[in-house]
Design a protein around this motif. Sequence first.
Motif, short mmCIF file in Angstrom:
data_model
loop_
_atom_site.label_atom_id
_atom_site.label_comp_id
_atom_site.label_asym_id
_atom_site.label_seq_id
_atom_site.Cartn_x
_atom_site.Cartn_y
_atom_site.Cartn_z
N PHE A 56 5.88 -4.20 -1.97
CA PHE A 56 5.35 -4.52 -3.25
C PHE A 56 3.80 -4.21 -2.74
CE2 PHE A 56 4.87 -7.74 -6.67
CZ PHE A 56 3.71 -7.51 -7.05
N PRO A 57 3.33 -2.98 -3.14
CA PRO A 57 1.89 -2.33 -2.98
C PRO A 57 0.86 -3.12 -3.68
CG PRO A 57 3.41 -0.63 -3.36
CD PRO A 57 3.97 -1.88 -3.78
N ALA A 58 -0.08 -3.95 -3.01
CA ALA A 58 -1.17 -4.78 -3.66
C ALA A 58 -2.48 -3.91 -3.36
CB ALA A 58 -1.26 -6.19 -3.10
N LEU A 59 -2.22 -2.53 -3.32
CA LEU A 59 -3.42 -1.70 -2.68
C LEU A 59 -4.24 -1.29 -3.98
CD1 LEU A 59 -1.50 0.13 -0.24
CD2 LEU A 59 -3.54 -1.20 0.48
N MET A 63 -1.12 -14.08 6.75
CA MET A 63 -0.82 -14.76 5.43
C MET A 63 -1.66 -15.78 5.53
SD MET A 63 3.23 -14.64 5.47
CE MET A 63 3.67 -15.23 4.02
N GLU A 64 -2.83 -15.95 5.95
CA GLU A 64 -3.63 -16.86 6.22
C GLU A 64 -4.97 -16.49 5.65
OE1 GLU A 64 -3.35 -20.43 6.23
OE2 GLU A 64 -1.11 -20.21 6.61
N PHE A 65 -5.67 -16.85 4.41
CA PHE A 65 -6.81 -16.09 3.98
C PHE A 65 -7.89 -16.41 4.80
CE2 PHE A 65 -10.65 -15.91 0.93
CZ PHE A 65 -10.32 -14.67 0.65
N VAL A 83 -10.88 -6.87 -2.38
CA VAL A 83 -10.13 -7.01 -3.78
C VAL A 83 -8.50 -7.22 -3.67
CG1 VAL A 83 -9.86 -6.75 -6.12
CG2 VAL A 83 -12.18 -6.04 -4.93
N SER A 84 -8.01 -6.02 -2.51
CA SER A 84 -6.80 -5.70 -2.26
C SER A 84 -6.19 -6.84 -1.55
CB SER A 84 -6.57 -4.62 -1.82
OG SER A 84 -5.27 -4.46 -1.25
N VAL A 85 -7.25 -7.34 -0.58
CA VAL A 85 -6.66 -8.52 0.40
C VAL A 85 -6.36 -9.96 -0.61
CG1 VAL A 85 -7.48 -10.33 2.17
CG2 VAL A 85 -7.68 -7.83 2.40
N ILE A 86 -7.40 -10.14 -1.61
CA ILE A 86 -7.05 -11.21 -2.59
C ILE A 86 -5.81 -11.19 -3.35
CG2 ILE A 86 -8.21 -12.38 -4.44
CD1 ILE A 86 -10.72 -11.72 -3.49
N THR A 87 -5.58 -10.00 -3.89
CA THR A 87 -4.33 -9.72 -4.45
C THR A 87 -2.95 -9.88 -3.65
OG1 THR A 87 -5.49 -7.99 -5.99
CG2 THR A 87 -2.93 -8.14 -6.02
N GLY A 88 -3.17 -9.48 -2.43
CA GLY A 88 -1.97 -9.49 -1.59
C GLY A 88 -1.82 -11.03 -1.19
N MET A 89 -2.76 -11.78 -1.00
CA MET A 89 -2.78 -13.40 -0.81
C MET A 89 -2.20 -13.88 -1.96
SD MET A 89 -3.96 -13.82 2.29
CE MET A 89 -3.28 -12.36 2.79
N GLN A 90 -2.45 -13.60 -3.20
CA GLN A 90 -1.98 -14.39 -4.22
C GLN A 90 -0.28 -13.90 -4.65
OE1 GLN A 90 -4.96 -12.73 -7.10
NE2 GLN A 90 -5.72 -14.68 -7.30
N VAL A 91 -0.06 -12.90 -4.08
CA VAL A 91 1.28 -12.26 -4.40
C VAL A 91 2.05 -13.06 -3.30
CG1 VAL A 91 2.98 -10.34 -3.98
CG2 VAL A 91 0.92 -9.84 -5.23
N MET A 92 1.89 -13.20 -2.04
CA MET A 92 2.20 -13.76 -0.88
C MET A 92 2.52 -15.30 -1.28
SD MET A 92 1.26 -11.70 2.72
CE MET A 92 -0.37 -11.88 2.23
N GLU A 93 1.82 -15.92 -1.75
CA GLU A 93 1.59 -17.49 -2.03
C GLU A 93 2.37 -17.79 -3.26
OE1 GLU A 93 -2.36 -18.49 -2.49
OE2 GLU A 93 -3.13 -18.09 -0.61
N ILE A 104 2.17 -6.87 5.41
CA ILE A 104 1.50 -5.53 6.14
C ILE A 104 0.04 -5.46 5.70
CG2 ILE A 104 1.79 -3.28 6.22
CD1 ILE A 104 4.90 -3.55 5.54
N TYR A 105 -0.78 -5.49 6.55
CA TYR A 105 -2.27 -5.28 6.41
C TYR A 105 -2.84 -3.85 6.90
CZ TYR A 105 -7.37 -6.27 6.77
OH TYR A 105 -8.69 -6.17 6.69
N ILE A 106 -3.40 -3.15 5.87
CA ILE A 106 -4.11 -1.99 6.36
C ILE A 106 -5.46 -2.32 6.56
CG2 ILE A 106 -4.32 0.47 5.91
CD1 ILE A 106 -1.90 0.33 4.10
N THR A 107 -5.89 -1.82 7.73
CA THR A 107 -7.40 -2.28 8.01
C THR A 107 -8.38 -1.40 7.20
OG1 THR A 107 -7.71 -0.97 9.95
CG2 THR A 107 -6.79 -3.04 10.26
N LYS A 108 -9.57 -1.56 7.35
CA LYS A 108 -10.49 -0.56 6.84
C LYS A 108 -10.67 0.79 7.40
CE LYS A 108 -13.84 -3.97 4.57
NZ LYS A 108 -15.14 -4.18 4.59
N SER A 109 -10.06 0.83 8.65
CA SER A 109 -10.00 1.97 9.52
C SER A 109 -8.85 2.59 9.41
CB SER A 109 -10.26 1.68 11.10
OG SER A 109 -9.34 0.92 11.53
#
Length: 389
Positions: free
Chosen positions: A103-106, A54-56, A17-27, A39-44
């Motif tokens: 801009f935290p989209a977490l 920046m490419e979904f 869900v956070s990835v989708i929000t981040g994509m929408q903010v950047m676009e 800045i992408y924080i992985t699941k680990s």
Amino acid sequence: MKKVGVIFGGYSVEHEVSVITGMQVMENIDKSKYEVVPIYITKSGKWLTGSSLMEFKNYKDNNFKDVKQIMLSQSLNDHNIYLHPEGSGLFGKKILDKLDIVFPALHGTNGEDGTIQGLFELMNIPYVGGGVLASSVGMDKILMKDVYKSYSLPIVDYMWFYRSNWSKDREDVINKIEEKLGYPVFVKPANLGSSVGINKAKDRDGLISAIEIAVHYDRKIIVEKAVESPREINCAVLGYDNEVITSLCEEPMGWTEILSFEDKYIKGNNKGVKSSGETRRIPADIDETLRIKIEDLAIKAFTSIDCKGTARIDFLLDKDNNVYINEINTLPGSIGFYLWEGKGISIGKLIDKMIDIAIETHKEKNKNMYSYEANLFNRTQYGVKTRKV
């Protein structure tokens, strides 16, 4: 042109869900005013940057060609955050980039709960959204309800317990729930969102099953008296201090007892009302008196925890149209842009306003004094164990 670090992903069950929000903010961010640094924080828990983030479609294929693992440092001179390659050493670090604002989209744990906000407070850098206090209180459903109860805001009856209480004496926990709340009830992890780990219990067997699920997600469990045949009405708030406005109200459609993860993010992916199988109705079909009441409660729910930026407050209506605050989302999925479009605020304008608020509240913070000359060192004898400071 300011550089905005958009941080998304995260070590959380709400990662996607956070990835989708981040994509929408950047676009949708105004590219004439801001340069985006993903800045992408992985699941680990690894922190990565690079243009392919920046490419979904790259997230679907797990295909990131240019990413670098990074660490952050603070500049004491200009209060910027610098991005360095991981493992570049303490001295003579290579600088990959620097940020003026974050801009935290977490969503959820380790991002929406005040943890990363605390990092940015220590670094004294502007960041979008609720502060440490608002984020942590808004995330913890127990503390949130305790605060709202102290403000005499309407909430359903509830009780809570620790996972350790359940492990030691589940019979005692069950008896207390049945005595105080009865059935039906909702069982929820206290610190989680997106309906993960939430179940309704109509009897003792259902209660045991629901608790067994919830304790896998959090050490604190909240149990709430269920509102029978409820309607959910949501309203967002934008601003800070007393300078706040409300969005249109929405009513999610097509759900029964629990608005599930799929209801929120898959079925409800298309905004608006369809002729059949509608997912959300904007504006909600409520009368003017009820709308005003919900908007007023939304503002009080927002300001009582000292929130800023934008947040969505979710309400429940019973069959008699009594209103209960269900929860506040200090970082709504997709930043709740669909609630603002009917008020003439596009997603681009919403992002712009959120950044403006972050800059203004950061300036306000830096009006505070953080130094007090007490000459304590010269007045204290070091090494004397019985000496009181």
